[in-house]
Design a protein around this motif. Structure first.
Motif, PDB file in Angstrom:
ATOM      1  N   LEU A  34       0.764  -1.090   0.076  1.00  0.00           N
ATOM      2  CA  LEU A  34      -0.046   0.064   0.160  1.00  0.00           C
ATOM      3  C   LEU A  34       0.959   1.244   0.082  1.00  0.00           C
ATOM      4  N   SER A  35       0.661   2.175  -1.131  1.00  0.00           N
ATOM      5  CA  SER A  35       1.795   3.196  -1.085  1.00  0.00           C
ATOM      6  C   SER A  35       1.074   4.309  -2.049  1.00  0.00           C
ATOM      7  N   PRO A  36       1.569   5.491  -1.843  1.00  0.00           N
ATOM      8  CA  PRO A  36       0.809   6.737  -2.613  1.00  0.00           C
ATOM      9  C   PRO A  36       1.461   6.599  -4.184  1.00  0.00           C
ATOM     10  N   TYR A  91       6.793   6.108   8.077  1.00  0.00           N
ATOM     11  CA  TYR A  91       7.989   6.656   7.657  1.00  0.00           C
ATOM     12  C   TYR A  91       8.020   7.292   6.112  1.00  0.00           C
ATOM     13  N   GLU A  92       9.181   7.428   5.406  1.00  0.00           N
ATOM     14  CA  GLU A  92       9.137   8.064   4.434  1.00  0.00           C
ATOM     15  C   GLU A  92       8.847   6.779   2.948  1.00  0.00           C
ATOM     16  N   TRP A 104      -0.640  -0.658  -4.573  1.00  0.00           N
ATOM     17  CA  TRP A 104      -1.949   0.105  -4.528  1.00  0.00           C
ATOM     18  C   TRP A 104      -2.265   1.358  -3.625  1.00  0.00           C
ATOM     19  N   SER A 105      -2.902   2.317  -4.207  1.00  0.00           N
ATOM     20  CA  SER A 105      -2.838   3.451  -3.413  1.00  0.00           C
ATOM     21  C   SER A 105      -4.680   3.863  -3.019  1.00  0.00           C
ATOM     22  N   LEU A 106      -4.779   4.783  -2.179  1.00  0.00           N
ATOM     23  CA  LEU A 106      -6.329   5.097  -1.826  1.00  0.00           C
ATOM     24  C   LEU A 106      -6.731   6.245  -2.762  1.00  0.00           C
ATOM     25  N   GLY A 107      -5.719   6.891  -3.203  1.00  0.00           N
ATOM     26  CA  GLY A 107      -5.893   8.066  -4.240  1.00  0.00           C
ATOM     27  C   GLY A 107      -4.895   9.329  -4.061  1.00  0.00           C
ATOM     28  N   PHE A 131      -3.917  11.677  -2.124  1.00  0.00           N
ATOM     29  CA  PHE A 131      -3.762  12.586  -1.049  1.00  0.00           C
ATOM     30  C   PHE A 131      -2.903  11.752  -0.088  1.00  0.00           C
ATOM     31  N   VAL A 132      -2.441  12.411   0.945  1.00  0.00           N
ATOM     32  CA  VAL A 132      -1.410  11.964   1.868  1.00  0.00           C
ATOM     33  C   VAL A 132      -1.804  11.476   2.959  1.00  0.00           C
ATOM     34  N   ILE A 133      -1.517  10.320   3.555  1.00  0.00           N
ATOM     35  CA  ILE A 133      -1.941   9.802   5.068  1.00  0.00           C
ATOM     36  C   ILE A 133      -0.676   9.207   5.596  1.00  0.00           C
ATOM     37  N   SER A 134      -0.644   8.793   6.996  1.00  0.00           N
ATOM     38  CA  SER A 134       0.581   8.718   7.382  1.00  0.00           C
ATOM     39  C   SER A 134       1.154   7.213   7.188  1.00  0.00           C
ATOM     40  N   GLY A 135       0.522   6.283   6.812  1.00  0.00           N
ATOM     41  CA  GLY A 135       0.908   5.028   6.679  1.00  0.00           C
ATOM     42  C   GLY A 135       0.156   4.209   6.056  1.00  0.00           C
ATOM     43  N   GLY A 136       0.446   2.596   5.762  1.00  0.00           N
ATOM     44  CA  GLY A 136      -0.516   2.018   4.985  1.00  0.00           C
ATOM     45  C   GLY A 136      -1.633   1.213   5.852  1.00  0.00           C
ATOM     46  N   ALA A 138      -5.206   2.050   4.683  1.00  0.00           N
ATOM     47  CA  ALA A 138      -5.318   1.402   3.168  1.00  0.00           C
ATOM     48  C   ALA A 138      -5.620   0.016   3.586  1.00  0.00           C
TER      49      ALA A 138
HETATM   50  C1  9D3 Z   1       5.007  13.947   3.426  1.00  0.00           C
HETATM   51  C2  9D3 Z   1       5.638  12.465   2.786  1.00  0.00           C
HETATM   52  N1  9D3 Z   1       5.603  12.318   1.245  1.00  0.00           N
HETATM   53  C3  9D3 Z   1       6.740  13.197   0.765  1.00  0.00           C
HETATM   54  C4  9D3 Z   1       6.147  13.580  -0.591  1.00  0.00           C
HETATM   55  C5  9D3 Z   1       5.774  11.048   0.829  1.00  0.00           C
HETATM   56  C6  9D3 Z   1       5.069  10.003   1.504  1.00  0.00           C
HETATM   57  C7  9D3 Z   1       5.374   8.888   2.502  1.00  0.00           C
HETATM   58  C8  9D3 Z   1       4.876   8.148   2.911  1.00  0.00           C
HETATM   59  C9  9D3 Z   1       3.543  10.120   1.646  1.00  0.00           C
HETATM   60  C10 9D3 Z   1       2.914   9.235   2.441  1.00  0.00           C
HETATM   61  C11 9D3 Z   1       3.392   8.088   3.085  1.00  0.00           C
HETATM   62  C12 9D3 Z   1       2.693   7.396   3.630  1.00  0.00           C
HETATM   63  N2  9D3 Z   1       1.423   6.903   2.813  1.00  0.00           N
HETATM   64  C13 9D3 Z   1       1.053   5.679   2.880  1.00  0.00           C
HETATM   65  O1  9D3 Z   1       1.741   4.536   3.409  1.00  0.00           O
HETATM   66  C14 9D3 Z   1      -0.228   5.267   1.896  1.00  0.00           C
HETATM   67  C15 9D3 Z   1      -1.032   6.224   1.417  1.00  0.00           C
HETATM   68  C16 9D3 Z   1      -1.109   7.462   0.931  1.00  0.00           C
HETATM   69  O2  9D3 Z   1      -0.404   8.443   1.581  1.00  0.00           O
HETATM   70  N3  9D3 Z   1      -2.037   8.111   0.263  1.00  0.00           N
HETATM   71  C17 9D3 Z   1      -3.076   7.349  -0.489  1.00  0.00           C
HETATM   72  N4  9D3 Z   1      -3.050   6.007  -0.366  1.00  0.00           N
HETATM   73  C18 9D3 Z   1      -1.937   5.272   0.264  1.00  0.00           C
HETATM   74  S1  9D3 Z   1      -1.634   3.841   0.683  1.00  0.00           S
HETATM   75  C19 9D3 Z   1      -0.429   3.771   1.721  1.00  0.00           C
END
Ligand code: 9D3
Length: 248
Positions: free
Chosen positions: A88-90, A116-117, A132-135, A137-142, A145
């Motif tokens: 799960l990641s952005p 973390y990053e 896979w991403s939720l969309g 926008f930024v959340i703090s972790g997976g 998701a």
């Molecule tokens: C502010 C940090 N960002 C730098 C541009 C990068 C970043 C790192 C880690 C942004 C978000 C995250 C943590 N997000 C997820 O793990 C994540 C996520 C999300 O942020 N948005 C949409 N779907 C998902 S799924 C997992």
């Protein structure tokens, strides 16, 4: 079906998943849920799961080895044929109903939640089939998701929803927004429930609801109509909706 979540916040996943539809499916044995904490697979006395990024910059990166040992434990914990590992990641593919529909055939879905990053790229390349991403926008972790995926896939499994709810879910997966809903009392702040819903005319109600679904989709999410074929009857209903709207 079995869900395995690799996460340094296992209680965040478990405490949420025990509620509602997912909780009931777990209690009834329709789905299994296990969590795997990379912190339990560290070798050093500080239980280090993260480290500084090569090349410098802000934030920390999740280390390969604790993640790898955690996911290996998840894999070896059951003898599953159809297994998929999703990070799960952005950077991932946006989650859609269609993507989730394709997951119901799996025996085991392993969901990797980062913090973390992000996580070491070599883990993504060697262990994860999809991202896979939720969309956008930024959340703090997976973790959140992963919970979204678990909820949405569990609802699709046979026997999880009642017959009523299953039938409704089917009809709503056909790419239109839902119609409006009303319950008692008949008047709230001067607003009447639409007459047709009190008429007892079941064909009329069905027609009105379809028209509302079409009209609301056209108003709020016109993008959904672009890749959808409407029947002749639906086109008529939508045209009538547009005319009624103009005349208001
Ligand atoms: C502010 C940090 N960002 C730098 C541009 C990068 C970043 C790192 C880690 C942004 C978000 C995250 C943590 N997000 C997820 O793990 C994540 C996520 C999300 O942020 N948005 C949409 N779907 C998902 S799924 C997992």
């Amino acid at each position: 079906m079995r869900f395995d979540v690799v996460t340094i916040f296992p209680e965040m996943v478990l405490d949420s998943a025990i509620n509602g539809v997912t909780g009931r499916a777990i209690k009834r044995g329709i789905v299994g849920l296990s969590v795997w904490n990379p912190r339990n697979y560290t070798a050093d006395k500080h239980k280090t799961v993260d480290d500084r990024p090569y090349g410098g910059g802000p934030g920390m990166v999740m280390k390969y080895q604790p993640l790898k040992d955690a996911i290996d434990s998840a894999r070896h914990s059951i003898d599953a044929e159809r297994v998929k590992v999703v990070y799960l990641s952005p950077q991932g593919k946006p989650i859609t109903q269609q993507l989730l529909n394709e997951s119901v055939a799996l025996d085991q879905l392993i969901l990797v939640a980062g913090r973390y990053e992000g996580i070491d790229e070599r883990f993504i390349e060697s262990e994860c089939q999809e991202e896979w991403s939720l969309g956008d926008f930024v959340i703090s972790g997976g973790e959140l998701a992963a919970l979204v995926v678990i909820d949405a896939v569990t609802r699709l499994l046979p026997g999880v929803l009642g017959d009523d709810e299953s039938a409704r879910q089917d009809s709503h997966m056909h790419g239109l927004l839902d119609c409006p809903h009303y319950t008692r009392p008949e008047v709230i702040a001067g607003k009447q429930v639409p007459d047709v819903l009190l008429s007892g005319n079941h064909k009329g109600i069905k027609r009105w609801r379809m028209q509302q679904s079409l009209g609301r989709t056209w108003l709020k999410r016109p993008d959904l109509l672009l890749d959808k074929e409407l029947t002749a009857e639906q086109q008529t209903l939508l045209e009538e909706f547009k005319i009624e709207l103009k005349n208001k």
